[in-house]
Design a protein around this motif. Structure first.
Motif, PDB file in Angstrom:
ATOM      1  N   VAL A 187       0.822  -1.398  -0.027  1.00  0.00           N
ATOM      2  CA  VAL A 187       0.190   0.167  -0.367  1.00  0.00           C
ATOM      3  C   VAL A 187       0.923   1.470   0.075  1.00  0.00           C
ATOM      4  CG1 VAL A 187      -1.521   1.235   1.230  1.00  0.00           C
ATOM      5  CG2 VAL A 187      -1.666  -0.763   1.162  1.00  0.00           C
ATOM      6  N   ARG A 188       0.257   1.783  -1.033  1.00  0.00           N
ATOM      7  CA  ARG A 188       1.359   3.334  -0.969  1.00  0.00           C
ATOM      8  C   ARG A 188       0.271   4.453  -0.713  1.00  0.00           C
ATOM      9  NH1 ARG A 188       4.089   0.960  -5.642  1.00  0.00           N
ATOM     10  NH2 ARG A 188       6.505   1.606  -4.942  1.00  0.00           N
ATOM     11  N   VAL A 228       0.010  18.105   1.980  1.00  0.00           N
ATOM     12  CA  VAL A 228      -0.303  19.809   3.337  1.00  0.00           C
ATOM     13  C   VAL A 228       0.135  19.946   2.567  1.00  0.00           C
ATOM     14  CG1 VAL A 228      -0.122  20.324   5.219  1.00  0.00           C
ATOM     15  CG2 VAL A 228      -0.404  18.094   4.946  1.00  0.00           C
ATOM     16  N   ASP A 229      -0.663  21.162   1.740  1.00  0.00           N
ATOM     17  CA  ASP A 229      -0.131  22.407   1.232  1.00  0.00           C
ATOM     18  C   ASP A 229       0.817  22.472   0.038  1.00  0.00           C
ATOM     19  OD1 ASP A 229      -1.661  24.013   2.908  1.00  0.00           O
ATOM     20  OD2 ASP A 229      -0.077  24.593   4.200  1.00  0.00           O
ATOM     21  N   ASP A 230       2.179  22.242  -0.254  1.00  0.00           N
ATOM     22  CA  ASP A 230       2.512  21.810  -1.080  1.00  0.00           C
ATOM     23  C   ASP A 230       3.468  21.014  -1.043  1.00  0.00           C
ATOM     24  OD1 ASP A 230       4.361  23.617   0.739  1.00  0.00           O
ATOM     25  OD2 ASP A 230       5.285  24.232  -1.031  1.00  0.00           O
ATOM     26  N   VAL A 231       3.447  20.297   0.542  1.00  0.00           N
ATOM     27  CA  VAL A 231       4.432  19.379   0.456  1.00  0.00           C
ATOM     28  C   VAL A 231       3.593  17.855   0.990  1.00  0.00           C
ATOM     29  CG1 VAL A 231       5.495  17.611   1.828  1.00  0.00           C
ATOM     30  CG2 VAL A 231       5.431  20.447   2.328  1.00  0.00           C
ATOM     31  N   ARG A 232       4.264  16.896  -0.339  1.00  0.00           N
ATOM     32  CA  ARG A 232       3.629  15.884  -0.819  1.00  0.00           C
ATOM     33  C   ARG A 232       3.909  14.630  -0.104  1.00  0.00           C
ATOM     34  NH1 ARG A 232       1.754  17.971  -5.379  1.00  0.00           N
ATOM     35  NH2 ARG A 232      -0.040  17.713  -6.046  1.00  0.00           N
ATOM     36  N   ALA A 233       3.660  13.477   0.311  1.00  0.00           N
ATOM     37  CA  ALA A 233       4.472  12.901   1.182  1.00  0.00           C
ATOM     38  C   ALA A 233       3.637  11.042   0.823  1.00  0.00           C
ATOM     39  CB  ALA A 233       4.160  12.240   2.756  1.00  0.00           C
ATOM     40  N   VAL A 234       4.868  10.007   0.606  1.00  0.00           N
ATOM     41  CA  VAL A 234       4.360   9.524   0.102  1.00  0.00           C
ATOM     42  C   VAL A 234       4.827   7.822   1.626  1.00  0.00           C
ATOM     43  CG1 VAL A 234       4.034   7.127  -1.219  1.00  0.00           C
ATOM     44  CG2 VAL A 234       4.269   9.469  -2.325  1.00  0.00           C
ATOM     45  N   ILE A 235       3.356   6.894   2.186  1.00  0.00           N
ATOM     46  CA  ILE A 235       3.652   6.368   2.788  1.00  0.00           C
ATOM     47  C   ILE A 235       3.739   4.938   2.511  1.00  0.00           C
ATOM     48  CG2 ILE A 235       3.199   5.799   5.860  1.00  0.00           C
ATOM     49  CD1 ILE A 235       4.603   8.784   5.028  1.00  0.00           C
ATOM     50  N   ILE A 260       9.126  -7.058   3.400  1.00  0.00           N
ATOM     51  CA  ILE A 260      10.511  -7.122   3.299  1.00  0.00           C
ATOM     52  C   ILE A 260      10.647  -8.978   3.374  1.00  0.00           C
ATOM     53  CG2 ILE A 260      12.763  -5.695   4.074  1.00  0.00           C
ATOM     54  CD1 ILE A 260      10.450  -3.796   2.998  1.00  0.00           C
ATOM     55  N   GLU A 261      11.071  -9.461   2.765  1.00  0.00           N
ATOM     56  CA  GLU A 261      11.453 -10.173   2.699  1.00  0.00           C
ATOM     57  C   GLU A 261      13.037 -10.993   3.571  1.00  0.00           C
ATOM     58  OE1 GLU A 261      10.595 -13.575   1.997  1.00  0.00           O
ATOM     59  OE2 GLU A 261       8.962 -12.435   0.162  1.00  0.00           O
ATOM     60  N   GLU A 262      13.483  -9.741   3.371  1.00  0.00           N
ATOM     61  CA  GLU A 262      15.062  -9.881   4.712  1.00  0.00           C
ATOM     62  C   GLU A 262      14.233  -9.262   5.595  1.00  0.00           C
ATOM     63  OE1 GLU A 262      15.845  -8.781   0.606  1.00  0.00           O
ATOM     64  OE2 GLU A 262      14.896  -7.773   1.660  1.00  0.00           O
ATOM     65  N   LEU A 263      13.588  -8.984   6.340  1.00  0.00           N
ATOM     66  CA  LEU A 263      13.201  -8.667   7.335  1.00  0.00           C
ATOM     67  C   LEU A 263      11.955  -9.482   7.917  1.00  0.00           C
ATOM     68  CD1 LEU A 263      12.644  -4.712   7.514  1.00  0.00           C
ATOM     69  CD2 LEU A 263      14.959  -6.117   8.169  1.00  0.00           C
ATOM     70  N   ASN A 264      10.933 -10.389   6.359  1.00  0.00           N
ATOM     71  CA  ASN A 264      10.474 -11.220   7.536  1.00  0.00           C
ATOM     72  C   ASN A 264       9.053 -10.696   7.656  1.00  0.00           C
ATOM     73  OD1 ASN A 264       8.877 -13.868   6.634  1.00  0.00           O
ATOM     74  ND2 ASN A 264       9.567 -14.695   9.050  1.00  0.00           N
ATOM     75  N   TYR A 265       8.835  -9.326   6.970  1.00  0.00           N
ATOM     76  CA  TYR A 265       8.041  -8.159   8.095  1.00  0.00           C
ATOM     77  C   TYR A 265       7.694  -7.314   7.455  1.00  0.00           C
ATOM     78  CZ  TYR A 265       6.823  -4.829  11.533  1.00  0.00           C
ATOM     79  OH  TYR A 265       5.953  -4.744  12.814  1.00  0.00           O
ATOM     80  N   PRO A 266       6.115  -6.694   7.734  1.00  0.00           N
ATOM     81  CA  PRO A 266       5.765  -5.748   7.034  1.00  0.00           C
ATOM     82  C   PRO A 266       5.439  -4.442   7.430  1.00  0.00           C
ATOM     83  CG  PRO A 266       4.142  -7.312   8.458  1.00  0.00           C
ATOM     84  CD  PRO A 266       5.032  -7.462   8.248  1.00  0.00           C
ATOM     85  N   LEU A 267       6.765  -3.521   6.653  1.00  0.00           N
ATOM     86  CA  LEU A 267       7.458  -2.594   7.083  1.00  0.00           C
ATOM     87  C   LEU A 267       6.587  -1.537   7.035  1.00  0.00           C
ATOM     88  CD1 LEU A 267       9.514  -2.157   8.836  1.00  0.00           C
ATOM     89  CD2 LEU A 267      10.833  -1.693   6.772  1.00  0.00           C
ATOM     90  N   MET A 268       6.038  -0.435   7.533  1.00  0.00           N
ATOM     91  CA  MET A 268       5.532   0.902   7.438  1.00  0.00           C
ATOM     92  C   MET A 268       6.769   2.027   6.969  1.00  0.00           C
ATOM     93  SD  MET A 268       2.277   1.100   9.166  1.00  0.00           S
ATOM     94  CE  MET A 268       1.184  -0.645   9.563  1.00  0.00           C
ATOM     95  N   TYR A 269       6.978   2.375   6.076  1.00  0.00           N
ATOM     96  CA  TYR A 269       8.274   3.492   6.486  1.00  0.00           C
ATOM     97  C   TYR A 269       7.762   5.186   5.394  1.00  0.00           C
ATOM     98  CZ  TYR A 269       8.750   1.575   2.009  1.00  0.00           C
ATOM     99  OH  TYR A 269       9.456   0.607   0.404  1.00  0.00           O
ATOM    100  N   VAL A 270       7.903   5.684   5.388  1.00  0.00           N
ATOM    101  CA  VAL A 270       8.384   7.203   5.150  1.00  0.00           C
ATOM    102  C   VAL A 270       9.365   6.595   3.412  1.00  0.00           C
ATOM    103  CG1 VAL A 270       7.890   9.474   4.627  1.00  0.00           C
ATOM    104  CG2 VAL A 270       7.917   8.763   6.774  1.00  0.00           C
ATOM    105  N   GLU A 271       8.319   6.328   1.844  1.00  0.00           N
ATOM    106  CA  GLU A 271       8.946   6.502   1.025  1.00  0.00           C
ATOM    107  C   GLU A 271       9.513   7.417   0.148  1.00  0.00           C
ATOM    108  OE1 GLU A 271       7.993   3.304  -2.064  1.00  0.00           O
ATOM    109  OE2 GLU A 271       6.766   4.418  -2.866  1.00  0.00           O
ATOM    110  N   GLU A 272       9.135   8.111   0.254  1.00  0.00           N
ATOM    111  CA  GLU A 272       9.141   9.627  -0.700  1.00  0.00           C
ATOM    112  C   GLU A 272       8.391  10.833  -0.150  1.00  0.00           C
ATOM    113  OE1 GLU A 272       8.252  11.359  -5.293  1.00  0.00           O
ATOM    114  OE2 GLU A 272       8.035   9.584  -4.390  1.00  0.00           O
ATOM    115  N   ILE A 273       9.189  12.278   0.201  1.00  0.00           N
ATOM    116  CA  ILE A 273       9.084  13.163   0.444  1.00  0.00           C
ATOM    117  C   ILE A 273       9.246  14.529  -1.081  1.00  0.00           C
ATOM    118  CG2 ILE A 273       8.707  15.308   1.986  1.00  0.00           C
ATOM    119  CD1 ILE A 273       9.507  13.621   4.130  1.00  0.00           C
ATOM    120  N   GLN A 274       8.081  14.881  -0.829  1.00  0.00           N
ATOM    121  CA  GLN A 274       8.778  15.902  -2.585  1.00  0.00           C
ATOM    122  C   GLN A 274       7.726  17.495  -1.347  1.00  0.00           C
ATOM    123  OE1 GLN A 274       6.299  15.018  -4.870  1.00  0.00           O
ATOM    124  NE2 GLN A 274       7.201  13.647  -6.161  1.00  0.00           N
TER     125      GLN A 274
END
Length: 118
Positions: free
Chosen positions: A86-87, A92-99, A104-118
């Motif tokens: 999921v993305r 917020v105003d002129d700031v975009r973020a993708v969460i 993640i196979e290496e972690l064997n875990y569904p990781l939530m993270y900040v993918e991108e900020i513009q």
């Protein structure tokens, strides 16, 4: 009342964009994990999640992909975190973020993270 001034003036637009995406991702995860799903209902569930979370303030877009593994003898499985890709795009105003959440196979875990900020 100016909600931004009253409740969010103590953080930056960047922090607010991340906050909005993170709160939504956590809600999405805990609201839908456990939902019965199979190949026939997968796409409808993806669209339902997307459409419902787009209603929230600051959410610009949502992309949901459910990766089905194996069905049981009952022809469905319960949605789990490792099936979610999921993305959540916030604005917020002129700031975009993708969460993002993805398994993640290496972690064997569904990781939530900040993918991108513009």
């Amino acid at each position: 009342m100016d909600v931004n001034e009253k409740y969010f003036s103590n953080i930056t637009k960047r922090e607010r964009a991340i906050f909005e995406g993170g709160i939504s991702m956590g809600a999405l995860f805990h609201q839908f994990v456990g939902t019965p799903v199979n190949e026939a209902t997968r796409e409808n569930l993806e669209r339902t999640i997307e459409d419902s979370f787009r209603l929230q303030p600051a959410i610009e877009d949502v992309e949901v992909k459910i990766n089905l593994n194996d069905n049981t003898e009952f022809d469905y499985i319960s949605l789990s975190g490792d099936m979610l890709d999921v993305r959540i795009h916030t604005l917020v105003d002129d700031v975009r973020a993708v969460i993002r959440i993805e398994f993640i196979e290496e972690l064997n875990y569904p990781l939530m993270y900040v993918e991108e900020i513009q």
